[in-house]
Design an enzyme around this catalytic site. Structure first.
Site, PDB file in Angstrom:
ATOM      1  N   ASP A 106      -4.155  -6.254   4.962  1.00 25.38           N
ATOM      2  CA  ASP A 106      -5.187  -7.097   5.570  1.00 25.38           C
ATOM      3  C   ASP A 106      -5.099  -8.540   5.087  1.00 25.38           C
ATOM      4  O   ASP A 106      -5.461  -9.454   5.805  1.00 25.38           O
ATOM      5  CB  ASP A 106      -6.574  -6.525   5.250  1.00 25.38           C
ATOM      6  CG  ASP A 106      -6.811  -5.245   6.044  1.00 25.38           C
ATOM      7  OD1 ASP A 106      -6.309  -5.165   7.177  1.00 25.38           O
ATOM      8  OD2 ASP A 106      -7.464  -4.321   5.522  1.00 25.38           O
TER       9      ASP A 106
ATOM     10  N   LYS B 296     -13.455   1.184  15.827  1.00 21.43           N
ATOM     11  CA  LYS B 296     -12.240   0.375  15.688  1.00 21.43           C
ATOM     12  C   LYS B 296     -11.553   0.194  17.035  1.00 21.43           C
ATOM     13  O   LYS B 296     -11.026  -0.870  17.354  1.00 21.43           O
ATOM     14  CB  LYS B 296     -11.299   1.083  14.701  1.00 21.43           C
ATOM     15  CG  LYS B 296     -10.227   0.220  14.153  1.00 21.43           C
ATOM     16  CD  LYS B 296      -9.600   0.832  12.921  1.00 21.43           C
ATOM     17  CE  LYS B 296     -10.487   0.667  11.701  1.00 21.43           C
ATOM     18  NZ  LYS B 296      -9.880   1.214  10.486  1.00 21.43           N
TER      19      LYS B 296
ATOM     20  N   LYS C 221       8.997 -17.337 -10.402  1.00 22.17           N
ATOM     21  CA  LYS C 221       8.279 -16.200 -10.983  1.00 22.17           C
ATOM     22  C   LYS C 221       7.135 -16.702 -11.872  1.00 22.17           C
ATOM     23  O   LYS C 221       7.347 -17.577 -12.720  1.00 22.17           O
ATOM     24  CB  LYS C 221       9.266 -15.368 -11.808  1.00 22.17           C
ATOM     25  CG  LYS C 221       8.649 -14.107 -12.341  1.00 22.17           C
ATOM     26  CD  LYS C 221       9.655 -13.326 -13.166  1.00 22.17           C
ATOM     27  CE  LYS C 221       8.936 -12.260 -13.952  1.00 22.17           C
ATOM     28  NZ  LYS C 221       9.751 -11.714 -15.006  1.00 22.17           N
TER      29      LYS C 221
ATOM     30  N   ASN D 280       0.855  -1.196   0.000  1.00 22.27           N
ATOM     31  CA  ASN D 280       0.000   0.000   0.000  1.00 22.27           C
ATOM     32  C   ASN D 280       0.888   1.242   0.000  1.00 22.27           C
ATOM     33  O   ASN D 280       2.104   1.139  -0.026  1.00 22.27           O
ATOM     34  CB  ASN D 280      -0.937  -0.034   1.217  1.00 22.27           C
ATOM     35  CG  ASN D 280      -0.151  -0.143   2.503  1.00 22.27           C
ATOM     36  OD1 ASN D 280       0.691   0.686   2.807  1.00 22.27           O
ATOM     37  ND2 ASN D 280      -0.406  -1.212   3.256  1.00 22.27           N
TER      38      ASN D 280
ATOM     39  N   ASP E  89      -4.064  -9.568  12.960  1.00 20.47           N
ATOM     40  CA  ASP E  89      -4.182  -8.151  13.318  1.00 20.47           C
ATOM     41  C   ASP E  89      -3.239  -7.892  14.493  1.00 20.47           C
ATOM     42  O   ASP E  89      -3.462  -8.381  15.603  1.00 20.47           O
ATOM     43  CB  ASP E  89      -5.631  -7.810  13.674  1.00 20.47           C
ATOM     44  CG  ASP E  89      -5.813  -6.311  13.756  1.00 20.47           C
ATOM     45  OD1 ASP E  89      -5.069  -5.666  14.518  1.00 20.47           O
ATOM     46  OD2 ASP E  89      -6.690  -5.773  13.049  1.00 20.47           O
TER      47      ASP E  89
END
Ligand code: C5P
Length: 401
Positions: free
Chosen positions: A277, A338, A287, A209, A305
């Site tokens: 996540d 949360k 590959k 990300n 988590d």
């Protein structure tokens, strides 16, 4: 001993300014980062070039410099320091400090700072003994300004008496004592997670990300500056290692959890990492190749988590567990939910919706959710957010809240 500490050194006009060059060198040898401001009179005694070469940083001289102001700004200059040292402190700058005059960069920074200030006076003995100077010093002392020296002896003007600036080693010792006495997190252990994680698809491809690690690294640096033994568990980032912090580099979410577990117990855990996540189940060993127009299908599994696991670590749970919540909508509501779901104590919620520039940028606008109460902080640099958070953590661990 001064690793990671940031000193703003203001050099005002006086023959003793040459000793400040040695002070810069010694501060850096002790691990401090030194940023210098020269007053116009100071620049007549030592050159900006010498100061820049010794400090390894740009030297700031002019309040009205467009380039300096756009780069740094006198307000940031005065606040991005742990201690402001004025050496030499001439009778003139002491008088300006006492009256709150701000007519150049040095005096403006001194008026705008919210950080402790230490002065090393240097002047002729009659100037030192003058009732005006006595009164100015009493005013500064009353404000809690720290002083080192002056000593007695031969003065540059040929006369003898009090007014010699303290030697660089004495000033260094006073600075070290200051930091020894002002390390509120000394004896405490802190764990910080930062950066993204990489989840392998095959040996050369991965899923990640846009997290830069800037916020997490800044939190680790701020906790270390307050004296905490700080361990940073970070995914791959371009951020330099924060000074005085033990850095553990990991790649995937599973690695991150395993590394965090080895660090427990700690007094405070701050999870600022943007953990993926999901991970790819059984990444390919070789590959993946294009195969006649048939793209591969990836199977995902949910990652552990880390925040939740640190919040529910039983005997190993830290006194304070803090999560970050990057949200793009209903920021406060989602963050509060949360906090309850993960079982952490505080949540720092931030808006990462497109256009905010939070991901990868230097600024952040956050809301701190503590026990269901929300505190919205003004937009600040990530470093400032980190410092404010570290100060809150320190107050909490000291039992002040
Ligand atoms: O659920 P979400 O990812 O939005 O929660 C963000 C918070 O949870 C952050 O503090 C992040 O570091 C932490 N987190 C974690 N492990 C995960 C996912 C998130 O520690 N697998």
């Amino acid at each position: 001993m001064l690793v990671g500490k940031r000193i703003l050194l203001i050099i005002s006009g006086g023959i003793a300014a040459y000793k400040s060059l040695d002070l810069i060198r010694r501060l850096r040898e002790s691990g401090a980062a030194v940023r210098c401001v020269l007053t116009p009179a100071g620049a007549r005694f030592v050159t900006p070039l010498s100061v820049a070469a010794l400090s390894g940083e740009k030297v700031y001289t002019d309040l009205f410099s467009l380039t300096d102001e756009s780069e740094m700004g006198h307000i940031r200059l005065s606040r991005e320091a742990d201690l402001v040292v004025v050496a030499p402190a001439s009778a003139d700058i002491i008088a300006k400090m006492a009256t709150g005059l701000a007519d150049d960069l040095a005096t403006t920074a001194l008026l705008a700072t919210d950080k402790p200030v230490m002065i090393a006076p240097a002047m002729n003995h009659l100037m030192w003994r003058h009732p005006a100077t006595r009164q100015n010093l009493a005013t500064l002392e009353g404000r809690g300004i720290l002083r080192v020296g002056p000593g007695e002896g031969d003065l540059a003007c040929g006369e003898t008496g009090p007014g010699r600036m303290a030697e660089s080693l004495e000033i260094l010792a006073a600075i070290k004592t200051f930091f020894r006495d002002n390390s509120p997190l000394k004896g405490k252990r802190a764990l910080v997670t930062s950066g993204p994680t990489h989840e392998a698809i095959d040996p050369v491809r991965y899923i990640t990300n846009r997290s830069s690690g800037k916020q997490g690294h800044a939190v680790a640096a701020a906790l270390a500056r307050l004296g905490a033994e700080t361990i940073l568990v970070t995914g791959p980032t371009h951020e330099p290692d924060p000074p005085g912090v033990k850095v553990m580099r990991i790649v995937s979410a599973e690695d991150m959890l395993a590394a965090c577990r080895t660090v427990l117990p700690v007094d405070v855990a701050v999870c600022a990492a943007a953990v993926n996540d999901w991970r790819v189940v059984e990444p390919a060993e070789q590959k993946l190749k294009k195969a006649g127009g048939k793209p591969p299908t990836l199977k995902f599994a949910e990652n552990p988590d880390i925040l939740q696991s640190l919040s529910n670590a039983g005997d190993m749970r830290s006194r304070l567990v803090i999560g970050f919540a990057a949200e793009t909508e209903d920021i406060i509501e989602n963050a509060a939910a949360k906090r309850l779901k993960k079982g952490c104590d505080w949540i720092v919620a931030n808006d990462v919706s497109p256009g905010t520039g939070t991901f990868g940028g230097d600024k952040n606008t956050v809301h701190l959710v503590v026990d269901g109460k929300v505190e919205s902080w003004p937009t600040m640099t990530k470093k400032e957010v980190a410092e404010r958070l570290a100060a809150r953590i320190s107050a909490y661990l000291a039992g002040a809240q």
